[in-house]
Design a protein around this motif. Sequence first.
Motif, PDB file in Angstrom:
ATOM      1  N   ALA B 227      12.217  47.394 102.368  1.00 19.29           N
ATOM      2  CA  ALA B 227      12.883  47.981 101.193  1.00 19.29           C
ATOM      3  C   ALA B 227      12.179  47.560  99.914  1.00 19.29           C
ATOM      4  O   ALA B 227      11.672  46.443  99.810  1.00 19.29           O
ATOM      5  CB  ALA B 227      14.349  47.569 101.162  1.00 19.29           C
ATOM      6  N   GLU B 228      12.123  48.476  98.944  1.00 24.54           N
ATOM      7  CA  GLU B 228      11.440  48.171  97.686  1.00 24.54           C
ATOM      8  C   GLU B 228      12.245  47.262  96.791  1.00 24.54           C
ATOM      9  O   GLU B 228      11.717  46.532  95.956  1.00 24.54           O
ATOM     10  CB  GLU B 228      11.184  49.475  96.927  1.00 24.54           C
ATOM     11  N   SER B 229      13.562  47.342  96.904  1.00 25.77           N
ATOM     12  CA  SER B 229      14.412  46.556  96.010  1.00 25.77           C
ATOM     13  C   SER B 229      15.781  46.410  96.651  1.00 25.77           C
ATOM     14  O   SER B 229      16.077  47.029  97.669  1.00 25.77           O
ATOM     15  CB  SER B 229      14.555  47.272  94.660  1.00 25.77           C
ATOM     16  N   LEU B 230      16.589  45.563  96.041  1.00 24.08           N
ATOM     17  CA  LEU B 230      17.973  45.400  96.461  1.00 24.08           C
ATOM     18  C   LEU B 230      18.874  46.066  95.439  1.00 24.08           C
ATOM     19  O   LEU B 230      18.556  46.102  94.245  1.00 24.08           O
ATOM     20  CB  LEU B 230      18.326  43.908  96.542  1.00 24.08           C
ATOM     21  N   ASN B 231      20.021  46.547  95.866  1.00 21.34           N
ATOM     22  CA  ASN B 231      21.046  47.016  94.934  1.00 21.34           C
ATOM     23  C   ASN B 231      21.431  45.853  94.015  1.00 21.34           C
ATOM     24  O   ASN B 231      21.484  44.706  94.447  1.00 21.34           O
ATOM     25  CB  ASN B 231      22.247  47.496  95.770  1.00 21.34           C
TER      26      ASN B 231
END
Lengths: 246, 246
Positions: B227-231
């Motif tokens: 994943a590129e980022s987290l929420n």
Amino acid sequence: MLSKSQISFIKSLHQKKFRKENGLFIIEGIKATTEFLGSAYRLHSIYHTGNLPAELKGTDTNIKLFEVKQTDLQRISTLQTPQGILALVHIPEEQAFDPGSLRQRFTLALDGVQDPGNLGTIIRTADWFGFSTLICSPNTVEAFNPKTVQATMGSLARVRIHYADLPELIAAAGVPVFGALLNGEDIYRTKWGNEGLVVLGNEGQGISPAVQAHITTPVTIPRRGGAESLNVAISAAIFCSELCRS
Amino acid sequence: MLSKSQISFIKSLHQKKFRKENGLFIIEGIKATTEFLGSAYRLHSIYHTGNLPAELKGTDTNIKLFEVKQTDLQRISTLQTPQGILALVHIPEEQAFDPGSLRQRFTLALDGVQDPGNLGTIIRTADWFGFSTLICSPNTVEAFNPKTVQATMGSLARVRIHYADLPELIAAAGVPVFGALLNGEDIYRTKWGNEGLVVLGNEGQGISPAVQAHITTPVTIPRRGGAESLNVAISAAIFCSELCRS
């Protein structure tokens, strides 16, 4: 230009019944489309309003490309603000799942999670922390729900989602079962060992009695303030973080 | 029975402009109503379809009680499935905020968070972990947005939300500033000390350059997967959990 029947076919895929019937689901946006193209999923068709990025051009002649008007994209989109590109993806056939693959590692299992956004956020979080498989009970919301797909931010292309009867799978896997419960041991003092399922329950009811009966270690995120509970995606993230703590 | 003008007044509060103009916001459900009644907030009126629980009866004669038809509740509700009770609550007047109150403790600060559901989930999580104050930059979504209020699950009644210019507040508080960034030090090895602000940025852009300039310790949740980022609410929760780890 899309025909009326094409538009109504794609719109029908907003509903679970027609996704299942046709074996297709919808993804939206350049990022998701690119990530699914580079994954094990098979794309069926792409609908875009022009300015298709180079990496999406001519990659696979089996994928039908349609340039559509903005008004048509608005009709077929599941979003209030369509992102210029929408694709249909084949729902993969359910592969045989080897319960032995749950040994020597940790895997999250969801028992009746209902909110599609929660499921999507859990898939994205699992992907960030490197969990490649997510187990879902049969009554967990469908992973191909448009809100779930959107919330995964492309991570659905990388995390394998396997729907299974949890008590059966637990019996077959023979690994420890950690459960997120309100009266368990402190998550910060839990001895994880080197394998296990980590079960998170439904938003309102928590883990079902049938699955609770199989939990070997109930685990709790200690509460210091006034909230009655944590959102299930938040709990899942804290479990992932604890499991990955170096 | 509600008049047309009452209905259109309450419906106007679905919009930020009219919430601000009238100094009122909407809460829904028994749980939220009970929690706000027992808090520092002042209730203005309660609209219910009958079966009002005992604890809400005759508690405060200044709160107007209206028994309404289900169809009217549906009109004034912000939810697809109204929960039998809706209340209007006074937006509290902005109190003077003492930057010194940020010393000897940890406080989350949000820089431009846009999604109302994310803000609500962060408020609920902060409440669970015992953070009594949340700082928001002026361009962070409004805390009285119905989607925010709903996602807090009643925690808005307990967590003080203070909107402030972050660079000014940071300068006045004189505490360390930890920032959730992609290229910082490992969160699991961070030396937190005993006080500080923990800044989380906008969903797409992250922390603004003006605020980044004040960060003394950039901190990263290590990524192990794709994943590129987290929420942002997920990141906030992992920061809360690390700060509360005993």
